[in-house]
Every structure is written in C-alpha cells, then in structure tokens.
Enzyme design. Structure first.
Site, PDB file in Angstrom:
ATOM      1  CB  CYS A  61       7.761  -7.768  -7.684  1.00 55.30           C
ATOM      2  SG  CYS A  61       8.215  -8.196  -6.724  1.00 55.30           S
ATOM      3  NE  ARG A  91       7.935  -2.548 -12.144  1.00 57.05           N
ATOM      4  CZ  ARG A  91       6.978  -2.019 -12.022  1.00 57.05           C
ATOM      5  NH1 ARG A  91       6.155  -1.098 -13.219  1.00 57.05           N
ATOM      6  NH2 ARG A  91       5.537  -2.744 -12.828  1.00 57.05           N
ATOM      7  CD1 TRP A  96       7.871  -2.282  -2.374  1.00 56.83           C
ATOM      8  CD2 TRP A  96       5.990  -3.331  -2.128  1.00 56.83           C
ATOM      9  NE1 TRP A  96       7.487  -1.942  -1.465  1.00 56.83           N
ATOM     10  CE2 TRP A  96       6.516  -2.744  -1.449  1.00 56.83           C
ATOM     11  CE3 TRP A  96       5.024  -4.396  -2.300  1.00 56.83           C
ATOM     12  CZ2 TRP A  96       5.429  -2.129  -0.494  1.00 56.83           C
ATOM     13  CZ3 TRP A  96       4.586  -4.673  -1.542  1.00 56.83           C
ATOM     14  CH2 TRP A  96       4.175  -2.494  -0.792  1.00 56.83           C
ATOM     15  CG  ASN A 114       5.031  -7.097 -10.292  1.00 60.12           C
ATOM     16  OD1 ASN A 114       4.195  -6.949  -8.986  1.00 60.12           O
ATOM     17  ND2 ASN A 114       3.911  -6.286 -11.082  1.00 60.12           N
ATOM     18  N   GLY A 115       3.334  -9.687  -8.121  1.00 61.03           N
ATOM     19  CA  GLY A 115       1.954  -9.338  -7.890  1.00 61.03           C
ATOM     20  C   GLY A 115       1.692 -10.887  -6.664  1.00 61.03           C
ATOM     21  CD  GLU A 153       1.844  15.273  -2.250  1.00 58.37           C
ATOM     22  OE1 GLU A 153       1.138  14.323  -1.806  1.00 58.37           O
ATOM     23  OE2 GLU A 153       2.727  15.179  -2.461  1.00 58.37           O
ATOM     24  CE  LYS A 208       5.432  12.661  -1.936  1.00 59.29           C
ATOM     25  NZ  LYS A 208       4.151  13.151  -3.060  1.00 59.29           N
ATOM     26  CD  GLU A 247       6.397   8.935  -0.600  1.00 62.07           C
ATOM     27  OE1 GLU A 247       6.039  10.507  -1.039  1.00 62.07           O
ATOM     28  OE2 GLU A 247       5.848   8.384  -1.441  1.00 62.07           O
ATOM     29  CG  HIS A 288     -12.541  19.540  18.223  1.00 63.25           C
ATOM     30  ND1 HIS A 288     -13.693  20.650  19.456  1.00 63.25           N
ATOM     31  CD2 HIS A 288     -12.910  20.416  16.975  1.00 63.25           C
ATOM     32  CE1 HIS A 288     -14.320  21.174  18.683  1.00 63.25           C
ATOM     33  NE2 HIS A 288     -13.910  21.663  17.369  1.00 63.25           N
ATOM     34  CE  LYS A 300       6.702   6.767  -9.693  1.00 62.52           C
ATOM     35  NZ  LYS A 300       6.468   8.501  -8.714  1.00 62.52           N
TER      36      LYS A 300
HETATM   37  O1  M6R Z   1       0.911   6.190  -9.808  1.00 62.40           O
HETATM   38  P1  M6R Z   1      -0.577   6.428  -8.894  1.00 62.40           P
HETATM   39  O2  M6R Z   1      -0.696   7.273  -8.329  1.00 62.40           O
HETATM   40  O3  M6R Z   1      -1.613   5.828  -8.557  1.00 62.40           O
HETATM   41  O4  M6R Z   1       0.166   5.577  -6.550  1.00 62.40           O
HETATM   42  C1  M6R Z   1      -0.701   5.937  -5.888  1.00 62.40           C
HETATM   43  C2  M6R Z   1       0.164   6.486  -4.793  1.00 62.40           C
HETATM   44  O5  M6R Z   1       1.019   5.091  -4.814  1.00 62.40           O
HETATM   45  C3  M6R Z   1       1.347   7.404  -5.109  1.00 62.40           C
HETATM   46  O6  M6R Z   1       1.086   8.672  -4.895  1.00 62.40           O
HETATM   47  C4  M6R Z   1       1.688   7.260  -3.406  1.00 62.40           C
HETATM   48  O7  M6R Z   1       1.692   7.484  -2.359  1.00 62.40           O
HETATM   49  C5  M6R Z   1       3.532   8.140  -3.759  1.00 62.40           C
HETATM   50  N1  M6R Z   1       4.579   7.852  -3.610  1.00 62.40           N
HETATM   51  C6  M6R Z   1       3.417   9.498  -3.081  1.00 62.40           C
HETATM   52  O8  M6R Z   1       4.586   9.981  -3.075  1.00 62.40           O
END
Ligand code: M6R
Length: 614
Positions: free
Chosen positions: A2, A27, A76, A102-103, A486, A490, A493, A509, A609
């Site tokens: 948030c 966020r 969020w 937030n939290g 990775e 992506k 996500e 396996h 984020k």
């Molecule tokens: O800010 P951070 O690098 O600690 O964030 C970690 C993950 O939340 C972040 O990398 C997340 O996996 C990304 N949205 C992936 O694209």
C-alpha cells in the site's frame, strides 16, 4: 504494497495527495481513498473507490472535498477483499478519526474483540480499522493527545506505517512508523508525508526518514518526533535528489518497456559508479580490505527476481572468487537453523531495499553478529540504513511491477563485485578486473542490440503466435537455469500464462510427461561446450516427444538450432554473462505476449511493487 500520503500546510491538500498517490500507485491498486478535515466546520470528509485511482478521481467531480490537512491511500489487500468498506481511510465509531495504513497489525483480532466488547462497531474486515477505534478510546482515557498516541503505538504489534487525522487536533497529522517505510518532506509552511520520496520529489529535497519505532506530530511548520516511549528525538534532515521527470513514461506505452530500454545505460552507470568508488568502496561495504580478503563463505539472499539475480551470482562468486556460496530465499531464511560461521559475508539483494522478508532476514543476521551488505537500488532505503555495508546499483527509479533494469543491474553489480573480491584476494590482477568491467559493458551492448534485432519479428509474428499458449515450460542448466526461472517469472507475472521451470537434466525424472505439441518449451543455452552438449541431449528428449522448442542460444550452436522451432541467437560472450546478454530479448518477448493478451502490464493483477509485508 500500500502507499500512504499526507499533506499539512498552507495549501489545499487534495492536489498533492492525489498526485502523490498516482506516482506511488504501482505499490498497490486494489482501492484508493482520501480524507481531509473540512476548513469550514472541521468535519471529516472522505471518498473511497474500488480499483484504480481514476475511479476515486471521478468521485471528486460530484463531491470536490478538500482541506488543509489531508491523507490518502492506495491499497494492496491483505486483510479483507478489495471493497469500498475495506478501502482506506478507516474510521472510528463517530468518524472523528481517519487512518491510512501500510503494513499489518498482527494482534488486530484480539484488539478488535476487546474493542467490540466495550461497544465499538466495526464496518470493515481490515486490521486498520482497529487502529481508529483504539485511538478513539485512548483519546477519551488520556489527558493529552501525545500520551494517547504513545499508548496507541504500544498496543500495536506488527510492521506498520500509518497516518491519522483527528478532529480533536485539526492542525496536526499523526505519523507513525514501525518497520514499514515512511518519510516526511519539509516544505515552506507545508509538510509532505509519503511511503516513498518519489511522491514529493519535485516539491522539496529536504527529507526526514522516520527512524524505526518512532512517531511524529506534524504541523505545517513544525515536526515533533518521538520514540515509542515518548522520548523526544532530533529529526535528521537529509538532502535527497530524486528526479520525478526521469520516472515518467516519456512517450513509452508502458513503464516496463521504457525500463527494458533503459538497461544498457543502467548497466553502464552501475559499472562506472562502482569503478569510480575506488578506495571509498570500503566505507560503503563497511569492511576493511583485510576483512574482505578473509571472506571464506558467501550467502546471497533475496526474493523473486532479486533471488534469481543471487542464483546467477552464485556462479560468479564460486568460479571467479573460489568462495563457496549459498543462495537463500529471504522469505524462508528465518525459519531455518542459523549456522554461525567465521568469515561469512551475507549479501541481501533487493531493488527497493524495503522488502519485508529480506529486511527481516537482514535483522536476524545482524542479531547474529554476522557481516551484512545490502545490494540495492535505493540509497535511502531501510536496508542501506540497517545493513553494515551497502552496494548501490544505478538503475534509476523502477516503476513497473515487473522488475527489469533492477535485475540486470543487480547481475552486473554482483559480477563486478565478484571480480573486485577476486582482485582483493590476488586471484586476478588489475588488468583482469578492468577486462571484467569491459565484458559487462559488452554484455549491456548485446542486451540492447539483440532487442533491436528481434523487435519486429517478436511484435509482429512471435508474440501473437505464443500468446495463445495456455502454459509453458522453461529449461536451463548451470547459469542458464536461473535465467530460465527469471524468464518464467516474468511471463507468469505479466501475461498470467502458467509457466514451470526445471533444470533441463531433471526432465527425464518426471516432467517429460508434460511434453506435448501445445506447450512451448523455452530452452536457454550455455556457452560451455560440456553443458551445451547436455542441453542438446535434453532438446532431443523434448523433440522425440513431439515438443515445441523456443531456443535462446549462441551463434554457432548448430545442433541445438536444428532442433528448435523458434530461435533467438546471441553472439558469443563470456560464458557467465550469457544470461545478461539474453535478458533484454526475454523481457521484450514476454512484454509483447502480455500486450497481445491486453494485460495491464505495469500493474499486473494481485501484485504490487515493494512487498513491505511478510
Ligand atoms: O524490491 P525487491 O527486489 O526486494 O523485490 C523482490 C521481489 O518482490 C521482486 O523482485 C518481484 O519478484 C518482481 N516483481 C518480479 O518482477
């Protein structure tokens, strides 16, 4: 997560609050809300809306509320579904108090029960509402406003940053921080409060980052700062340069696309920045040359994409520095046994420097007196403050939820640092260190050139074709396995296509049973001849079962190319930098798949984020 935004000052608060919320909307975007105290009669005025900020903005056409003291929120969801009731601000019974938060308040169930027993009526499922009702009852039982706030914060468990408005003090905003980021920008007879400095970047560069477990009573021209016992603290004002203009889309359709294209420069800036540190690097690292030389064990921690950067970097530290390296998911780390080791170095990788899981792991490691370094993109972040040392990437602000340039600069910084350590340990000479820096710049060049090479075919042909896939399999070996992870992250996500990653050798396996002609297999090659041969064998296993291969390979890898249905080719480079060279095309490809599917690329569903809750 948030975001919370507040304003108190000589101007009306809503324009700043709404602008700040739009800057920080990445966020969280499940709902949005605004509250202020009416300048006419001190009534609490508010508006809330489910979904994006624009839904809230529309409400102001009908009800243009505003005041000199205002707070806002984008959410969020953690406690309770996204709904108008659960949107912030949350209120006490009489709507004399409003809270944005937030939290997580971990003891909210218990508090809610106690408050309900004495007659408080709740309207939401949120933990935040308990703060409002508790504050309401404490303002009655305490003689002073300040002592009510002290009692309030001492009742709340968890990690939180919240802002409160109370009719009782119509010139004051209550600003509280425990383990979640919060900062105050100091203006001319006005104060800006936000989860991130970006919210007020063009208003002031004088910033107070609230210390952990502190609260402030903020008026337009004065900030009283206290710790949770009520002891006054001297606010530390820092000068922070954040450029909001660079953080705008600048003609790109999405932030993600802009950030993909910024990678070459971001890697250049990161390498040049690290190189220029010279002897001052030891101040940054919080380590002496002797201590660095003595490191015998490395632990890398991170979440999501940052974890993947760590998985790639393990090969750097082991092959270049000859130091055994273990990579940990920060979200799991605290629940494992901690083994104290002499001369161990812990590197916490986090773009934001605020991720709660990584931050809590850092705190645990600090409590064990082990050496910690935060590798992050945000100099003013909590991790930089709490780790013994830090290394900064120079990616610039990353706005899209899907991490791109933060990832490639993390990989570049870790490659550079592995060489720097090897140099400190006399494993390589100065010329080799310089050569490694040049190799990174070459990789950055290839990353960008490859996007240029493939951009038309990806956008016009490949993305429309593969956007129809319901699921996908990702394979790699050695350092190409984490880049496969990775790439799959992506794709999941931003396109919501299900993707599963395996080390290619594991296929036989069990997962080989998943191969069919409808599930594309993304295969990431390696330059090392031995690993390459194993990958050829794995590709044959896939083809023999009628599988469809999308190959990321290096020039000259003919056997593999012959087995693939779609091929992306990259010039040969230093083997450990293969993933970095491939990164741009991977991101560009999944970006266009998501675009074909009309996904909200910068703000994928359910995500946010900077994950500041565990
Ligand atoms: O800010 P951070 O690098 O600690 O964030 C970690 C993950 O939340 C972040 O990398 C997340 O996996 C990304 N949205 C992936 O694209």
């Amino acid at each position: 997560m948030c975001s919370v935004i507040g304003y108190v000052g000589k101007n009306m608060s809503r324009p700043f609050v709404m602008e700040g919320l739009s800057r920080l909307e990445y966020r969280g975007y499940d709902s949005a809300g605004f509250a202020c105290l009416s300048p006419q009669d001190n009534q609490m005025l508010y508006a809330k809306a489910i979904g994006r900020l624009e839904n809230l903005t529309e409400q102001f056409n009908q009800h243009p509320i505003d005041g000199f003291l205002g707070i806002g929120h984008t959410r969020w969801s953690t406690h309770g579904v996204p709904s108008a009731e659960n949107a912030h601000p949350q209120f006490d019974c009489q709507k004399t108090i409003s809270i944005v938060h937030n939290g997580i308040i971990e003891n909210h169930h218990e508090l809610r029960e106690q408050l309900q027993d004495v007659g408080h009526v709740f309207h939401s499922q949120t933990d935040t509402e308990t703060i409002a009702h508790l504050f309401e009852s404490l303002l009655i039982s305490h003689n002073t406003f300040k002592s009510a706030v002290i009692d309030l914060v001492n009742h709340l468990d968890g990690a939180y940053a919240f802002l409160a408005l109370a009719q009782q003090r119509s010139d004051t905003m209550v600003v509280v921080r425990r383990r979640s980021p919060l900062c105050i920008g100091i203006g001319d007879a006005e104060m800006f409060v936000a989860s991130d400095v970006l919210a007020f970047a063009d208003k002031t560069n004088k910033v107070i980052f609230l210390p952990d477990e502190s609260f402030a009573l903020v008026k337009k021209d004065i900030i009283e700062l206290y710790d949770f016992t009520g002891k006054p603290l001297v606010p530390q004002v820092q000068e922070v340069q954040v450029n909001w203009h660079n953080s705008q889309k600048q003609g790109f359709e999405h932030y993600m696309l802009k950030e993909i294209y910024e990678q070459k420069n971001a890697i250049y800036s990161t390498v040049k920045f690290l190189q220029a540190l010279d002897e001052t690097i030891f101040d940054h690292l919080g380590l002496s040359l002797e201590e660095l030389k003595n490191v015998e064990r490395i632990h890398l921690l991170g979440c999501g994409t940052s974890w993947h950067a760590g998985l790639i970097a393990k090969f750097f530290f082991e092959q270049i520095c000859l130091i055994p390296t273990t990579v940990h998911l920060a979200s799991e780390f605290r629940y494992n046994h901690f083994f104290a080791e002499p001369n161990a170095l812990y590197i916490l990788i986090s773009q934001s420097g605020e991720t709660a899981d990584t931050l809590e792991a850092l705190r645990l490691i600090n409590s064990m007196n082990a050496k910690t370094i935060a590798l992050t993109n945000v100099a003013s972040s909590t991790m930089v403050r709490e780790a013994e040392g830090f290394l900064l990437t120079q990616a610039g602000h990353e706005i899209a939820v899907a991490s791109t340039k933060a990832f490639s600069t993390q990989v570049a910084a870790l490659y550079w640092f592995a060489h720097f350590m090897a140099y400190a340990k006399h494993i390589i000479n100065h010329q080799q260190l310089i050569a490694a820096q040049d190799d990174l710049l070459i990789a950055a060049e290839l990353l960008e050139n490859s996007i240029e090479n493939y951009k038309t075919v990806i956008a016009q042909e490949l993305a429309p074709r593969y956007a129809c896939s319901k699921k996908a399999i990702f394979l790699g070996r050695h350092v190409s396995y984490p880049i496969a992870q990775e790439a799959a992250l992506k794709l999941k996500e931003i396109s919501y296509i299900f993707a599963q990653t395996y080390p290619a050798g594991e296929l036989k396996h069990g997962p080989l049973a998943l191969i069919d002609n409808e599930t594309p297999v993304f295969l990431f090659s390696h330059i090392d001849p031995l690993i390459y041969q194993k990958l050829v064998a794995n590709a044959q296993e896939v083809k023999a079962r009628g599988g469809h291969i999308i190959l990321f390979a290096f020039e000259g890898q003919r056997e593999l190319i012959a087995l693939a249905d779609t091929v992306f080719l990259f010039p040969k480079i230093k083997p450990l930098l293969g993933p970095l060279a491939m990164t741009g095309v991977i991101q560009f490809f999944v970006y266009h798949i998501a675009k074909e599917l009309d996904r909200p690329i910068d703000k994928p569903r359910n995500l946010a984020k900077s994950v500041t809750v565990e």
